[in-house]
Design a protein around this motif. Sequence first.
Motif, PDB file in Angstrom:
ATOM      1  N   THR A 121       0.829  -1.209   0.000  1.00  0.00           N
ATOM      2  CA  THR A 121       0.000   0.000   0.000  1.00  0.00           C
ATOM      3  C   THR A 121       0.857   1.250   0.000  1.00  0.00           C
ATOM      4  O   THR A 121       0.588   2.216  -0.730  1.00  0.00           O
ATOM      5  CB  THR A 121      -0.933   0.004   1.223  1.00  0.00           C
ATOM      6  N   GLU A 122       1.921   1.272   0.814  1.00  0.00           N
ATOM      7  CA  GLU A 122       2.826   2.422   0.846  1.00  0.00           C
ATOM      8  C   GLU A 122       3.507   2.613  -0.507  1.00  0.00           C
ATOM      9  O   GLU A 122       3.683   3.755  -0.962  1.00  0.00           O
ATOM     10  CB  GLU A 122       3.878   2.228   1.935  1.00  0.00           C
ATOM     11  N   GLU A 133       3.094   2.430 -11.221  1.00  0.00           N
ATOM     12  CA  GLU A 133       2.506   1.395 -10.388  1.00  0.00           C
ATOM     13  C   GLU A 133       3.570   0.369 -10.002  1.00  0.00           C
ATOM     14  O   GLU A 133       4.537   0.161 -10.745  1.00  0.00           O
ATOM     15  CB  GLU A 133       1.374   0.679 -11.127  1.00  0.00           C
ATOM     16  N   PRO A 134       3.383  -0.312  -8.850  1.00  0.00           N
ATOM     17  CA  PRO A 134       4.325  -1.364  -8.456  1.00  0.00           C
ATOM     18  C   PRO A 134       4.006  -2.677  -9.152  1.00  0.00           C
ATOM     19  O   PRO A 134       3.035  -2.787  -9.911  1.00  0.00           O
ATOM     20  CB  PRO A 134       4.092  -1.479  -6.945  1.00  0.00           C
ATOM     21  N   HIS A 135       4.816  -3.657  -8.851  1.00  0.00           N
ATOM     22  CA  HIS A 135       4.612  -4.991  -9.412  1.00  0.00           C
ATOM     23  C   HIS A 135       3.277  -5.581  -8.974  1.00  0.00           C
ATOM     24  O   HIS A 135       2.574  -6.224  -9.746  1.00  0.00           O
ATOM     25  CB  HIS A 135       5.749  -5.913  -8.967  1.00  0.00           C
ATOM     26  N   SER A 136       2.920  -5.381  -7.698  1.00  0.00           N
ATOM     27  CA  SER A 136       1.738  -6.015  -7.128  1.00  0.00           C
ATOM     28  C   SER A 136       0.856  -4.978  -6.460  1.00  0.00           C
ATOM     29  O   SER A 136       1.276  -3.854  -6.195  1.00  0.00           O
ATOM     30  CB  SER A 136       2.144  -7.075  -6.088  1.00  0.00           C
ATOM     31  N   VAL A 137      -0.383  -5.391  -6.195  1.00  0.00           N
ATOM     32  CA  VAL A 137      -1.309  -4.587  -5.406  1.00  0.00           C
ATOM     33  C   VAL A 137      -1.783  -5.446  -4.246  1.00  0.00           C
ATOM     34  O   VAL A 137      -1.488  -6.634  -4.172  1.00  0.00           O
ATOM     35  CB  VAL A 137      -2.512  -4.104  -6.249  1.00  0.00           C
ATOM     36  N   ILE A 138      -2.537  -4.853  -3.320  1.00  0.00           N
ATOM     37  CA  ILE A 138      -3.002  -5.618  -2.178  1.00  0.00           C
ATOM     38  C   ILE A 138      -3.769  -6.837  -2.648  1.00  0.00           C
ATOM     39  O   ILE A 138      -4.513  -6.788  -3.617  1.00  0.00           O
ATOM     40  CB  ILE A 138      -3.874  -4.773  -1.229  1.00  0.00           C
ATOM     41  N   GLY A 139      -3.563  -7.944  -1.926  1.00  0.00           N
ATOM     42  CA  GLY A 139      -4.206  -9.192  -2.313  1.00  0.00           C
ATOM     43  C   GLY A 139      -5.246  -9.628  -1.306  1.00  0.00           C
ATOM     44  O   GLY A 139      -5.374  -9.057  -0.224  1.00  0.00           O
ATOM     45  N   SER A 140      -5.985 -10.655  -1.642  1.00  0.00           N
ATOM     46  CA  SER A 140      -7.109 -11.075  -0.825  1.00  0.00           C
ATOM     47  C   SER A 140      -6.676 -11.533   0.558  1.00  0.00           C
ATOM     48  O   SER A 140      -7.402 -11.365   1.526  1.00  0.00           O
ATOM     49  CB  SER A 140      -7.856 -12.210  -1.514  1.00  0.00           C
ATOM     50  N   PRO A 330      -6.773   0.819   2.622  1.00  0.00           N
ATOM     51  CA  PRO A 330      -6.082  -0.419   3.003  1.00  0.00           C
ATOM     52  C   PRO A 330      -4.943  -0.201   3.980  1.00  0.00           C
ATOM     53  O   PRO A 330      -4.567  -1.120   4.710  1.00  0.00           O
ATOM     54  CB  PRO A 330      -5.579  -0.962   1.662  1.00  0.00           C
ATOM     55  N   GLN A 331      -4.390   1.013   4.011  1.00  0.00           N
ATOM     56  CA  GLN A 331      -3.274   1.270   4.922  1.00  0.00           C
ATOM     57  C   GLN A 331      -3.713   1.188   6.383  1.00  0.00           C
ATOM     58  O   GLN A 331      -2.874   1.067   7.284  1.00  0.00           O
ATOM     59  CB  GLN A 331      -2.656   2.646   4.637  1.00  0.00           C
ATOM     60  N   SER A 332      -5.025   1.236   6.639  1.00  0.00           N
ATOM     61  CA  SER A 332      -5.518   1.185   8.017  1.00  0.00           C
ATOM     62  C   SER A 332      -5.564  -0.232   8.575  1.00  0.00           C
ATOM     63  O   SER A 332      -5.605  -0.425   9.796  1.00  0.00           O
ATOM     64  CB  SER A 332      -6.925   1.786   8.091  1.00  0.00           C
TER      65      SER A 332
END
Length: 565
Positions: A121-122, A133-140, A330-332
């Motif tokens: 997230t950061e 964008e980064p390689h990945s995003v938040i996942g399940s 999501p950072q929370s």
Amino acid sequence: MEQQALALLNTLSGIVGNKQVLTSQDDKSFYTTGFRVGQGEALAVIIPESLSALWQVLKHCVAAEVIILMQASNTGITGGSTPDGNDYDRPIIIISTRRLKGIQVIDDGQQVIVYPGSTLTELEDTLRPLQREPHSVIGSSCIGASVIGGLCNNSGGSLIRRGPAFTEKSLYAQISEQGEISLVNHLGIELGETPEEILHNLEAKQFTTGDSDTWQGKIWADDYAEKLRDTNSATPARFNGDPHYLHDSAGCAGKIIVFAARLATFPASKGTETYYIGTNDEKVLIALRRFLLTKLDQLPIQAEYIHANAFDMTLRYAKHLILAIRQLGPQSIPGMMAKKAKWDVRVKNIKCLPKNLTDRLIQGFNQITPPLVAKRILDYRRRYPHHLLIKVDSEQAAQMTALLNTFFSDQQGDFFICDKNEAQDAFLIRFAVGGAAISYCDYLGIDPNERLIAFDAAFRRNDEQWLFDLPAHLQDQIQADSCCGHFFCLVNHQDYILKPGVDGKQFKQEVIDYIERRGARYPAEHNVGHLYAAQEDYQQHWRELDPTNSCNPGIGKTSRRKFWQ
């Protein structure tokens, strides 16, 4: 041994401060208990606040010949970042990297250097103003997950074009066969000679990058999209322990200590469209996957599957996660999880209260609140058991719409193009699926170490089946189940909550036998942790990285003893 342990803890307190050395059971509990499974004893939890302090901590831990267990966000599914039981031959020191945050943007935003505590997230937030964008995003399963944790596990993620987390450029500490620790600079950046000089220059950003890079190597899995398009291959596209994606920190599973990694970034999409697809037949989705991989000029951004069981469990038991992400971001989530863990400890110490009181209160809230999900999505849930979310760049939308219209002209199922709110709702449900099973267990007082059995299997690229099709005697042992996955990669995440009295080990082995008969590989991206036996070539990679078996011993059902005895 007690005097030696006390002397070590006093030394470590002098490096990081007394408050960053946790020794009480209540304080250690959050770090010694896995997000889903895994629990064991540790002498202490150490929380350094700089890379230089981490290096000093490591030197003393190695000299004391203790086990070093590195832990980032502790969001793992298979218990790989916590102790597992209490049958180790040496005391365990858990080193938490939560406060070792830092992201350095280099090469005009085309690359980044991330520290051990940096979260996905950061990283997303850092790159967003740069339209990268980064390689990945938040996942399940891994909301709040660290970037380095994903790299160490070769985590796959949901972004189709970018493949598993991988880089050949990192800075890491390694323990030799003689028990000596060294700092290895494979970042491709000249930082100095001694560890102290290297870490100082890195943290102070006293370096340059560019043509003078000293270590050449890949910084992402740039061949993955081509592998996916080969739908006739009888092998999976990606899985943990794939020798193709093992290099230094990548796939190390905590057998070396990663200080920093150099990763690629990617141009952000100028706009996206999300397609919500429903069908009553999983074979329709298999046919759709082949059709789109063959016909599309460019691969989609994401293609995420949700089964009706996962959909329902998420809206019932993980609604609080959906609302928290929607309202607070999501950072929370990591902070909320840490606070909940502290309250759980307090409640357990009050004998007159139920041990799962906080979970009961959360689920009471979930039960009385409305679904808060877009009407068309709920309508598709009533109509279809199989749901697929496909996100594409806006410039792909015309071709995608035309292909879907052609495909569904003679196939069972339907689709619609999401508006902004529907797209957000759809992916929030998908992201919260991983937390639903554990919330279900917590609420009902089920021990997930005994009755929650999770699989993430990478099926063959030419497979004609998506779901696990278990024999009747195994189906009868299941109380509840949840299935989601990264559909174009054919990576299936399957959770089973077993009925009381079921032999979990026997159940798991029979499912593994079934997976192997299908020619699949497991685990696909959550890594072996303490749940699965690592393949021999994967174990050999770890032995080369950690000859004394001092870092995260026992991983992948390997020896927990020194020198792999």
